[in-house]
Write a protein that holds these residues in place. Structure first.
Motif, mmCIF file in Angstrom:
data_model
loop_
_atom_site.group_PDB
_atom_site.id
_atom_site.type_symbol
_atom_site.label_atom_id
_atom_site.label_comp_id
_atom_site.label_asym_id
_atom_site.label_seq_id
_atom_site.Cartn_x
_atom_site.Cartn_y
_atom_site.Cartn_z
ATOM 1 N N MET A 1 0.832 -1.173 0.000
ATOM 2 C CA MET A 1 0.000 0.000 0.000
ATOM 3 C C MET A 1 0.883 1.245 0.000
ATOM 4 O O MET A 1 1.912 1.285 0.666
ATOM 5 N N LYS A 2 0.413 2.232 -0.689
ATOM 6 C CA LYS A 2 1.156 3.471 -0.792
ATOM 7 C C LYS A 2 0.964 4.294 0.480
ATOM 8 O O LYS A 2 -0.143 4.424 0.986
ATOM 9 N N GLN A 3 2.039 4.838 0.993
ATOM 10 C CA GLN A 3 2.026 5.683 2.181
ATOM 11 C C GLN A 3 2.600 7.049 1.825
ATOM 12 O O GLN A 3 3.480 7.163 0.977
ATOM 13 N N THR A 4 2.122 8.077 2.492
ATOM 14 C CA THR A 4 2.606 9.434 2.298
ATOM 15 C C THR A 4 3.282 9.889 3.578
ATOM 16 O O THR A 4 2.736 9.696 4.659
ATOM 17 N N LYS A 5 4.463 10.477 3.457
ATOM 18 C CA LYS A 5 5.157 11.008 4.629
ATOM 19 C C LYS A 5 4.750 12.453 4.835
ATOM 20 O O LYS A 5 4.759 13.258 3.907
ATOM 21 N N LEU A 6 4.368 12.776 6.100
ATOM 22 C CA LEU A 6 3.924 14.118 6.459
ATOM 23 C C LEU A 6 4.571 14.569 7.753
ATOM 24 O O LEU A 6 4.953 13.750 8.589
ATOM 25 N N LEU A 7 4.633 15.874 7.938
ATOM 26 C CA LEU A 7 5.109 16.485 9.178
ATOM 27 C C LEU A 7 3.890 17.015 9.914
ATOM 28 O O LEU A 7 3.129 17.830 9.369
ATOM 29 N N LEU A 8 3.664 16.543 11.146
ATOM 30 C CA LEU A 8 2.504 16.983 11.916
ATOM 31 C C LEU A 8 2.732 18.382 12.472
ATOM 32 O O LEU A 8 3.789 18.676 13.031
ATOM 33 N N THR A 9 1.742 19.263 12.321
ATOM 34 C CA THR A 9 1.827 20.619 12.860
ATOM 35 C C THR A 9 1.043 20.756 14.160
ATOM 36 O O THR A 9 1.156 21.766 14.841
ATOM 37 N N THR A 10 0.236 19.746 14.500
ATOM 38 C CA THR A 10 -0.476 19.696 15.776
ATOM 39 C C THR A 10 -0.438 18.257 16.280
ATOM 40 O O THR A 10 -0.125 17.337 15.538
ATOM 41 N N ASN A 11 -0.776 18.070 17.537
ATOM 42 C CA ASN A 11 -0.870 16.723 18.087
ATOM 43 C C ASN A 11 -2.097 16.032 17.502
ATOM 44 O O ASN A 11 -3.179 16.620 17.436
ATOM 45 N N VAL A 12 -1.922 14.790 17.078
ATOM 46 C CA VAL A 12 -3.025 13.998 16.541
ATOM 47 C C VAL A 12 -3.071 12.702 17.345
ATOM 48 O O VAL A 12 -2.093 11.959 17.385
ATOM 49 N N ASP A 13 -4.221 12.461 17.985
ATOM 50 C CA ASP A 13 -4.367 11.252 18.803
ATOM 51 C C ASP A 13 -4.065 10.013 17.987
ATOM 52 O O ASP A 13 -4.481 9.886 16.836
ATOM 53 N N ASN A 14 -3.348 9.095 18.581
ATOM 54 C CA ASN A 14 -2.994 7.803 17.998
ATOM 55 C C ASN A 14 -2.145 7.912 16.737
ATOM 56 O O ASN A 14 -2.056 6.963 15.965
ATOM 57 N N LEU A 15 -1.528 9.091 16.525
ATOM 58 C CA LEU A 15 -0.666 9.246 15.365
ATOM 59 C C LEU A 15 0.688 9.846 15.760
ATOM 60 O O LEU A 15 1.728 9.287 15.448
ATOM 61 N N GLY A 16 0.685 10.978 16.440
ATOM 62 C CA GLY A 16 1.945 11.582 16.848
ATOM 63 C C GLY A 16 1.746 12.985 17.387
ATOM 64 O O GLY A 16 0.631 13.483 17.500
ATOM 65 N N ILE A 17 2.892 13.632 17.724
ATOM 66 C CA ILE A 17 2.852 14.982 18.261
ATOM 67 C C ILE A 17 3.466 15.941 17.242
ATOM 68 O O ILE A 17 3.992 15.522 16.214
ATOM 69 N N VAL A 18 3.431 17.214 17.572
ATOM 70 C CA VAL A 18 3.982 18.252 16.697
ATOM 71 C C VAL A 18 5.419 17.917 16.342
ATOM 72 O O VAL A 18 6.222 17.570 17.205
ATOM 73 N N GLY A 19 5.745 18.029 15.063
ATOM 74 C CA GLY A 19 7.113 17.799 14.618
ATOM 75 C C GLY A 19 7.428 16.372 14.236
ATOM 76 O O GLY A 19 8.507 16.100 13.717
ATOM 77 N N ASP A 20 6.513 15.447 14.469
ATOM 78 C CA ASP A 20 6.740 14.056 14.068
ATOM 79 C C ASP A 20 6.558 13.927 12.557
ATOM 80 O O ASP A 20 5.645 14.516 11.975
ATOM 81 N N VAL A 21 7.429 13.148 11.948
ATOM 82 C CA VAL A 21 7.258 12.792 10.547
ATOM 83 C C VAL A 21 6.614 11.408 10.547
ATOM 84 O O VAL A 21 7.178 10.451 11.065
ATOM 85 N N VAL A 22 5.408 11.338 9.991
ATOM 86 C CA VAL A 22 4.630 10.102 10.034
ATOM 87 C C VAL A 22 4.277 9.654 8.626
ATOM 88 O O VAL A 22 4.241 10.457 7.697
ATOM 89 N N SER A 23 4.012 8.369 8.486
ATOM 90 C CA SER A 23 3.543 7.803 7.220
ATOM 91 C C SER A 23 2.067 7.483 7.362
ATOM 92 O O SER A 23 1.669 6.762 8.284
ATOM 93 N N VAL A 24 1.264 8.046 6.466
ATOM 94 C CA VAL A 24 -0.175 7.806 6.493
ATOM 95 C C VAL A 24 -0.654 7.501 5.081
ATOM 96 O O VAL A 24 0.056 7.764 4.108
ATOM 97 N N LYS A 25 -1.836 6.981 4.980
ATOM 98 C CA LYS A 25 -2.420 6.722 3.665
ATOM 99 C C LYS A 25 -2.792 8.060 3.016
ATOM 100 O O LYS A 25 -3.169 9.015 3.708
ATOM 101 N N PRO A 26 -2.690 8.127 1.702
ATOM 102 C CA PRO A 26 -2.959 9.387 1.007
ATOM 103 C C PRO A 26 -4.360 9.960 1.268
ATOM 104 O O PRO A 26 -4.527 11.161 1.404
ATOM 105 N N GLY A 27 -5.351 9.098 1.379
ATOM 106 C CA GLY A 27 -6.713 9.565 1.617
ATOM 107 C C GLY A 27 -6.860 10.229 2.971
ATOM 108 O O GLY A 27 -7.561 11.232 3.119
ATOM 109 N N PHE A 28 -6.207 9.679 3.990
ATOM 110 C CA PHE A 28 -6.252 10.263 5.331
ATOM 111 C C PHE A 28 -5.594 11.639 5.311
ATOM 112 O O PHE A 28 -6.098 12.591 5.918
#
Length: 182
Positions: A1-28
């Motif tokens: 499955m294709k994943q997109t790397k993003l930098l979080l600008t706010t805290n997101v429950d069950n994903l990460g905090i500000v400044g985390d680089v996370v991989s999520v699905k493109p639709g999300f």
């Protein structure tokens, strides 16, 4: 499955905090994170810009964890009693939800969110329950919840006896009227 790397600008429950680089699905990313301004592209400039914010958030999370540990110590072995209306068999008219338990804990001075109380399904019977309270990933405890009737035990017993007596009377009355017709 294709994943997109993003930098979080706010805290997101069950994903990460500000400044985390996370991989999520493109639709999300496209349908949730980008429209709400919760994420951006992970460029070096954006990472550097959010570094100070990340340190502040990490400090806040550490302070919050200390408070949660103190709450957890106080909750260890804690018991609460809920009075509810029930029938003779112990089935509640209504039920007890996690919100009811959290409200009682807040009234007793605990800063507890409704989501921290995990009962799974509504309590619908008079009984004693061990309810898990989960404040964080590894901060868990159980409290004992006593669900009792709002009527005294004697009143419940007398209602049961009266109902059994009226059932016997109803049966004998029907037999008498049947015998009178003959």
């Amino acid at each position: 499955m294709k994943q997109t790397k993003l930098l979080l600008t706010t805290n997101v429950d069950n994903l990460g905090i500000v400044g985390d680089v996370v991989s999520v699905k493109p639709g999300f990313a496209r349908n949730y994170l980008f429209p709400r301004g919760m994420a951006t592209d992970p460029t070096d400039g954006n990472i550097a810009r959010l570094a100070a914010e990340r340190q502040r958030v990490e400090q806040e999370l550490a302070e919050k964890r200390v408070v949660q540990e103190q709450i957890l110590e106080k909750l260890e072995g804690y018991e609460i009693t809920l009075q509810r209306t029930a029938n003779e068999q112990g089935a509640l008219f209504g039920g007890v939800t996690q919100h009811d338990i959290a409200e009682l804990l807040r009234a007793d001075g605990f800063d507890i969110d409704d989501r921290a109380v995990r009962i799974g399904d509504t309590i619908k019977r008079l009984d004693t329950y061990d309810i898990p309270v989960i404040l964080s990933d590894n901060l868990k405890t159980e409290i004992k919840v006593w669900v009792v009737s709002d009527k005294p035990t004697e009143a419940l017993e007398s209602e049961t006896a009266a109902n059994e007596g009226s059932d016997d009377m109803a049966g004998s009355g029907a037999e008498e009227s049947a015998s009178q017709e003959d």
